[in-house]
Write a protein that holds these residues in place. Sequence first.
Motif, short mmCIF file in Angstrom:
data_model
loop_
_atom_site.label_atom_id
_atom_site.label_comp_id
_atom_site.label_asym_id
_atom_site.label_seq_id
_atom_site.Cartn_x
_atom_site.Cartn_y
_atom_site.Cartn_z
N ARG A 129 -7.82 3.80 -1.02
CA ARG A 129 -7.02 4.93 -1.48
C ARG A 129 -6.66 4.74 -2.95
O ARG A 129 -7.06 3.77 -3.57
N CYS B 195 -2.01 2.66 -5.05
CA CYS B 195 -1.15 1.73 -4.30
C CYS B 195 -0.46 0.73 -5.23
O CYS B 195 -1.01 0.34 -6.26
N HIS C 151 0.82 -1.22 0.00
CA HIS C 151 0.00 0.00 0.00
C HIS C 151 0.85 1.27 0.00
O HIS C 151 0.39 2.33 0.44
N CYS D 85 -7.94 -0.91 -0.51
CA CYS D 85 -7.91 -0.22 0.78
C CYS D 85 -8.69 1.08 0.76
O CYS D 85 -8.85 1.73 1.79
#
Length: 319
Positions: free
Chosen positions: A180, A183, A166, A178
């Motif tokens: 976001r 990553c 990540h 996740c």
Amino acid sequence: MVKPYVMGIDVGGTNTVFGVVDARGKIIEAGKMKSPSETAESYCATLSVELNKLIEHVGGKEKFNGIGIGAPNGNYYQGTIEDAPNISWGKGRVVPLANMLSAATGISTVLTNDANAAAIGEMTYGVAKGMKNFIMITLGTGVGSGIVVNGTLVYGHDGFAGELGHVIVKKDGRVCGCGRKGCLEAYASATGVARTAKEFIENGGTKSLLAQLDVNNVTSKDVYDAAMKGDKVAIAIFKETGNILGEAFANFIAFSSPEAIVLFGGLSKAGKFIMGPIQEAMDEYSLGIFKGKTKLLMSDLPESDAAVLGASALAWEIK
Ligand SMILES: [Zn+2]
């Protein structure tokens, strides 16, 4: 005195596998069950019954140095699984699995995340045997990592250290599992490769063998098969993935100066198609003082045993 056996347990999204392992890294008894479908309590109860059968079968709990568990979002300090992905124990639920199994078996139990367990497995039984500084990278449905510094796994202040999957490699890039964006995992996991394949085909890869497949369901295995037939687009997809990984590895090297980066998992089997580009990018982007010093290795543990061996290796450390 160290006892002759340890138990390794790998908690996966679909199956839980476990085994009794001796000091040479041989699995002498093994078992398997479906992973949590109901509550953590019923899961633990079923698992305990299975474990106790194996324990009795090899001579009882006195023969065991400990039990080691590898699990997604496993926390080493707490012995808990926290909000585990793909496991329906309830959002935000923290399950003290190490304590639960220790109480049910009478054997000391430790737990960590699955990639950390893989790192300890390589250090105890695999290609990282004797190494004091290396980084384990697991390339599967996700990208996991375990960082070993001075012979010790890095857990960080809260027990969660080593989430290199990540690290953000592209600003405002692909949405990751996740939540976001950008990553490493969104590019270098099996699904990441499939997403790259879809982009390549839609951006003009119509002559590729992959274009004959349903573009929304192309897998990393399809890309591998096409690459093996010499398909240029498939080879370019691995090159792109390898470049992203290699550049990320160059950054990881600056952090802990590892002797090796050890790869494990499905994607690492893409062999020369991915290893070459990773190595090139690693060499290109590494800081001068690190250039050419870090080996790129593939795990040599049999894939079917690696998870149990990794988890079991953790239990040798119990004093
Ligand atoms: Zn992410």
